[in-house]
Structures are given as structure tokens and as C-alpha cells.
Motif scaffolding. Structure first.
Motif, PDB file in Angstrom:
ATOM      1  N   ILE A  10      50.258  38.318  50.232  1.00 24.69           N
ATOM      2  CA  ILE A  10      50.179  39.765  50.046  1.00 24.69           C
ATOM      3  C   ILE A  10      49.496  40.386  51.261  1.00 24.69           C
ATOM      4  O   ILE A  10      48.367  40.045  51.584  1.00 24.69           O
ATOM      5  N   GLY A  11      50.202  41.305  51.906  1.00 27.73           N
ATOM      6  CA  GLY A  11      49.664  41.952  53.098  1.00 27.73           C
ATOM      7  C   GLY A  11      49.158  43.355  52.854  1.00 27.73           C
ATOM      8  O   GLY A  11      48.374  43.881  53.633  1.00 27.73           O
ATOM      9  N   LEU A  12      49.614  43.988  51.771  1.00 28.20           N
ATOM     10  CA  LEU A  12      49.234  45.370  51.476  1.00 28.20           C
ATOM     11  C   LEU A  12      48.743  45.465  50.045  1.00 28.20           C
ATOM     12  O   LEU A  12      49.399  44.952  49.124  1.00 28.20           O
ATOM     13  N   VAL A  13      47.609  46.128  49.862  1.00 30.36           N
ATOM     14  CA  VAL A  13      47.112  46.426  48.517  1.00 30.36           C
ATOM     15  C   VAL A  13      47.187  47.936  48.341  1.00 30.36           C
ATOM     16  O   VAL A  13      46.632  48.700  49.135  1.00 30.36           O
ATOM     17  N   ASP A  14      47.895  48.361  47.311  1.00 28.92           N
ATOM     18  CA  ASP A  14      48.083  49.771  46.978  1.00 28.92           C
ATOM     19  C   ASP A  14      47.159  50.081  45.805  1.00 28.92           C
ATOM     20  O   ASP A  14      47.342  49.561  44.709  1.00 28.92           O
ATOM     21  N   VAL A  15      46.149  50.907  46.045  1.00 25.40           N
ATOM     22  CA  VAL A  15      45.121  51.200  45.046  1.00 25.40           C
ATOM     23  C   VAL A  15      45.490  52.465  44.282  1.00 25.40           C
ATOM     24  O   VAL A  15      45.419  53.568  44.821  1.00 25.40           O
ATOM     25  N   CYS A  16      45.889  52.293  43.030  1.00 22.40           N
ATOM     26  CA  CYS A  16      46.261  53.407  42.139  1.00 22.40           C
ATOM     27  C   CYS A  16      45.414  53.366  40.874  1.00 22.40           C
ATOM     28  O   CYS A  16      45.925  53.508  39.765  1.00 22.40           O
ATOM     29  N   LEU A  17      44.145  53.141  41.046  1.00 19.08           N
ATOM     30  CA  LEU A  17      43.203  53.046  39.930  1.00 19.08           C
ATOM     31  C   LEU A  17      42.502  54.388  39.737  1.00 19.08           C
ATOM     32  O   LEU A  17      42.670  55.298  40.555  1.00 19.08           O
ATOM     33  N   PRO A  18      41.685  54.536  38.694  1.00 15.90           N
ATOM     34  CA  PRO A  18      40.898  55.763  38.563  1.00 15.90           C
ATOM     35  C   PRO A  18      40.031  55.983  39.814  1.00 15.90           C
ATOM     36  O   PRO A  18      39.527  55.024  40.414  1.00 15.90           O
ATOM     37  N   THR A  19      39.867  57.233  40.204  1.00 14.08           N
ATOM     38  CA  THR A  19      39.168  57.601  41.440  1.00 14.08           C
ATOM     39  C   THR A  19      37.835  56.888  41.647  1.00 14.08           C
ATOM     40  O   THR A  19      37.572  56.411  42.750  1.00 14.08           O
ATOM     41  N   PRO A  20      36.968  56.748  40.640  1.00 13.76           N
ATOM     42  CA  PRO A  20      35.687  56.083  40.896  1.00 13.76           C
ATOM     43  C   PRO A  20      35.827  54.624  41.357  1.00 13.76           C
ATOM     44  O   PRO A  20      34.876  54.050  41.881  1.00 13.76           O
ATOM     45  N   LEU A  21      37.009  54.019  41.183  1.00 15.04           N
ATOM     46  CA  LEU A  21      37.223  52.625  41.585  1.00 15.04           C
ATOM     47  C   LEU A  21      37.920  52.500  42.943  1.00 15.04           C
ATOM     48  O   LEU A  21      38.058  51.396  43.462  1.00 15.04           O
ATOM     49  N   HIS A  22      38.372  53.594  43.513  1.00 18.49           N
ATOM     50  CA  HIS A  22      39.140  53.535  44.765  1.00 18.49           C
ATOM     51  C   HIS A  22      38.392  52.843  45.890  1.00 18.49           C
ATOM     52  O   HIS A  22      38.900  51.891  46.489  1.00 18.49           O
ATOM     53  N   ALA A  23      37.204  53.329  46.228  1.00 20.72           N
ATOM     54  CA  ALA A  23      36.475  52.775  47.377  1.00 20.72           C
ATOM     55  C   ALA A  23      36.149  51.300  47.166  1.00 20.72           C
ATOM     56  O   ALA A  23      36.326  50.490  48.082  1.00 20.72           O
ATOM     57  N   GLU A  24      35.692  50.945  45.976  1.00 22.50           N
ATOM     58  CA  GLU A  24      35.351  49.546  45.693  1.00 22.50           C
ATOM     59  C   GLU A  24      36.540  48.619  45.975  1.00 22.50           C
ATOM     60  O   GLU A  24      36.405  47.591  46.638  1.00 22.50           O
ATOM     61  N   HIS A  25      37.716  48.990  45.492  1.00 22.78           N
ATOM     62  CA  HIS A  25      38.870  48.116  45.654  1.00 22.78           C
ATOM     63  C   HIS A  25      39.476  48.212  47.047  1.00 22.78           C
ATOM     64  O   HIS A  25      40.007  47.224  47.552  1.00 22.78           O
TER      65      HIS A  25
END
Length: 115
Positions: free
Chosen positions: A61-76
Motif C-alpha cells: 500500500i503506497g497511499l492512505v486515504d483518511v476519511c475518518l471523523p475530523t478529530p482523527l485526521h491528523a493522528e492517522h
């Protein structure tokens, strides 16, 4: 291209885009509950996991697309960069200026675990 997609809410729209692209070889979707993951995985013919470490630890996996709730964006986003992945993050990047700075600082360093 092999993609790790985090989230089943807005992630559904992203999964539809990836399913339509010939250059996407594999998508692994993370969600917390199998009941939400199963229909998405079946509809878009992607893999599913309830363990995000399967995405961060997958060297293909070369790309991670973060579509989680906003408070989790930076962490992931930071976790993905530390695993040597490129990151696409739903807006906004973070729920606080501190988290946004942490993600920006991480983006400026070499990955902790190069792919």
C-alpha cells in the motif's frame, strides 16, 4: 496503485472513485464494524479490515486515504507518513492548530519506516 482507505462514511464515495479507476490495483478499507464494512467491500470489490495496522503494515500500500471523523485526521495522517505512505486527507486536516502543525512537521521528515 494500492490504497488503504480509512473510513466507511465519506470513504464510500472515495471507494466508488477508486473502483472506477483502471490504475487502482487494490483497495483495503478500514472500518470499526464488520456490518458497515461488508456491504462496502462487496459493492466496490475491495478488501476490508477492522485493524488499521493491516494498512500501515502492508508494504504494497503506497497511499492512505483518511476519511475518518475530523478529530482523527491528523493522528492517522501522521501514522501513515511514519509508515512511509503517501497521504490523502479529507478536509480539514485537523481539528486543532496543534494537530495540524504536528502533521505538517511529520510531512517534512523522511518516513520512520520507508516502503
Amino acid at each position: 496503485m494500492k490504497i488503504g482507505l480509512l473510513g466507511t462514511g465519506f470513504g464510500r464515495a472515495h471507494a466508488a472513485v477508486y473502483a472506477a479507476r483502471a490504475d487502482v490495483e487494490k483497495v483495503v478499507v478500514f472500518g470499526r464494524t464488520p456490518a458497515e464494512l461488508r456491504p462496502l467491500a462487496e459493492e466496490f470489490e475491495c478488501e476490508a479490515t477492522t485493524d488499521p495496522d493491516e494498512i500501515y503494515g502492508d508494504p504494497d500500500i503506497g497511499l492512505v486515504d483518511v476519511c475518518l471523523p475530523t478529530p482523527l485526521h491528523a493522528e492517522h495522517a501522521v501514522r501513515a507518513m511514519e509508515a512511509g505512505k503517501d497521504v490523502l486527507c479529507e478536509l480539514p486536516l485537523a481539528a486543532s492548530v496543534e494537530d495540524a502543525r504536528r502533521a505538517r512537521e511529520r510531512a517534512g521528515r523522511p518516513p520512520a519506516h520507508p516502503r
